[in-house]
Structure formats: structure tokens, C-alpha cells
Design an enzyme around this catalytic site. Structure first.
Site, PDB file in Angstrom:
ATOM      1  N   ASP A  96      -3.255 -33.851  71.648  1.00  0.00           N
ATOM      2  CA  ASP A  96      -4.299 -34.310  70.728  1.00  0.00           C
ATOM      3  C   ASP A  96      -5.410 -33.252  70.737  1.00  0.00           C
ATOM      4  OD1 ASP A  96      -6.211 -35.761  69.368  1.00  0.00           O
ATOM      5  OD2 ASP A  96      -6.048 -37.564  70.567  1.00  0.00           O
ATOM      6  N   PHE A 121      -4.343 -43.526  65.154  1.00  0.00           N
ATOM      7  CA  PHE A 121      -4.420 -43.956  66.554  1.00  0.00           C
ATOM      8  C   PHE A 121      -3.151 -44.746  66.847  1.00  0.00           C
ATOM      9  CE2 PHE A 121      -5.440 -46.831  70.029  1.00  0.00           C
ATOM     10  CZ  PHE A 121      -5.788 -45.886  70.979  1.00  0.00           C
ATOM     11  N   ASP A 168       3.849 -36.994  75.721  1.00  0.00           N
ATOM     12  CA  ASP A 168       3.957 -37.868  74.541  1.00  0.00           C
ATOM     13  C   ASP A 168       3.139 -37.345  73.362  1.00  0.00           C
ATOM     14  OD1 ASP A 168       1.537 -38.430  75.780  1.00  0.00           O
ATOM     15  OD2 ASP A 168       1.757 -40.604  75.697  1.00  0.00           O
TER      16      ASP A 168
END
Ligand code: PRP
Length: 181
Positions: free
Chosen positions: A105, A155, A102
Site C-alpha cells: 500500500d 479498503f 497480501d
């Protein structure tokens, strides 16, 4: 559509996600059109809505497998401690492996997963991620393909992304209101 009251802003709505994911499925179809042994490995749990949507438009044969890794342990900050909680079931030796994720980061998770899977001698290994946050890397790593690039300060929740393990089911990706973080 009703937007969850904890969401400050929708970053990618349902239609935008569907269009992009079709494009990514076409990339898979092209990249692997000559592959006889494709294994698509989803990293649970975040990959689930993305992977479920993606495979509807994949028109070549593949085997699906999963791994569970964990780094965030329900909070917004990476602990830096990547754990393999559940390994995949298939032998990947001489197979074409596509990892579906997904988000990349810090890239701690993906660099660890890729190095573990490389040691099992796959024929090829590539990484497809829905979101990419290159400005937050701790480890030098780039996916072979990504859907959208997002900012370091974004976020995200929804469409697989969680807030304290919840909100993964939202059909869009949004930013949480500041008082929820
Ligand atoms: C999230 C996300 C990636 C990873 C990315 O997983 O799904 O796997 O963190 O972060 P990194 O690039 O900084 O390593 P998490 O451990 O929260 O598990 P989840 O998929 O169950 O949400």
C-alpha cells in the site's frame, strides 16, 4: 454463495482468486526452477490465505518461514510506524528469498522488511504480493510480481485482509460498506 452483510461489493471472488494464484504459483515455479535454496517468507497475518493457496501449486522445493510486522494496529489508516514483532527463524545468507505479502500500500512495511533482509546477504530477494496499490505510495517501491492492482480508495477485507482484526476468513476480497469504515 452468501456474501457477508457488511460487504458492499465483492472485488475478487473465490474463483478469480484461485485462477490468479495458480498463475502466480507458475511464476514462482519458473523464476526459481534452478534455485537450490529457496526460502519463502510470509508476512503474517495477512499473507496466510494467499500463501496457503499459492504453495499448493508450487512444484519446486522450498523452506517456509514467517515474519510478523505491524503498521496499522487494527485501524484503516497506516500509523507509519512499522514494527518487526517476530523475526524469521532461518539464516538467509546465500539463499534465494521470496517474500510473500497480501498488499503493498504505502510500501512502508515492505521497504523496511526488504532493507532488513538485504543486510543479511541473501543471494537474491524478491517480493510477490497479491494486491498492489501503487497510487498510495509513501515510499518508492515496486514488487517483482503482483496479482491485482487496486485503487487508492479501495479498503479491502477478506481473504487475509482484516477489519479491526476480523473478517480475514472470507473466501473472497470485498469492499466494506461505508458506514463500517
Ligand atoms: C498490512 C498488510 C501489509 C501492510 C501494507 O499489514 O498486510 O503488511 O499492512 O501496508 P503498507 O504498504 O502501507 O506498509 P498489517 O500491519 O495490517 O498486519 P496484518 O498482515 O496482520 O494485517
Amino acid at each position: 454463495m452468501q456474501i457477508d452483510s457488511r460487504i458492499e461489493k465483492v472485488l475478487f471472488d473465490k474463483e478469480t482468486l484461485e485462477t490468479k494464484i495458480k498463475e502466480l504459483a507458475n511464476w514462482v515455479n519458473l523464476e526459481y526452477k534452478s534455485s537450490e535454496n529457496l526460502i519463502i517468507v510470509g508476512l503474517l497475518k495477512g499473507c496466510l490465505p494467499f500463501l496457503a493457496q499459492l504453495i499448493k501449486d508450487v512444484n519446486i522445493d522450498f523452506i517456509m518461514d514467517f515474519m510478523i510486522t505491524s503498521s496499522y494496529e487494527g485501524t484503516a489508516k497506516s500509523s507509519g510506524n512499522v514494527k518487526i514483532i517476530l523475526d524469521m527463524a532461518n539464516n538467509i545468507e546465500n539463499k534465494d528469498v521470496l517474500i510473500v505479502e497480501d498488499i503493498i500500500d504505502t510500501a512502508r512495511t515492505m521497504s523496511k522488511v526488504v532493507s532488513i533482509l538485504k543486510s543479511r546477504n541473501p543471494k537474491s530477494i524478491r517480493v510477490l504480493t497479491l494486491l498492489n496499490k501503487p497510487s498510495n505510495r509513501v515510499v518508492d517501491f515496486e514488487p517483482d510480481k503482483f496479482g491485482f492492482e487496486i485503487k487508492k480508495t479501495d479498503f479491502v477485507v477478506g481473504f487475509g485482509f482484516d477489519w479491526e482484526e476480523k473478517m480475514r476468513q472470507l473466501p473472497y476480497i470485498g469492499i466494506l460498506k461505508a458506514n463500517k469504515k
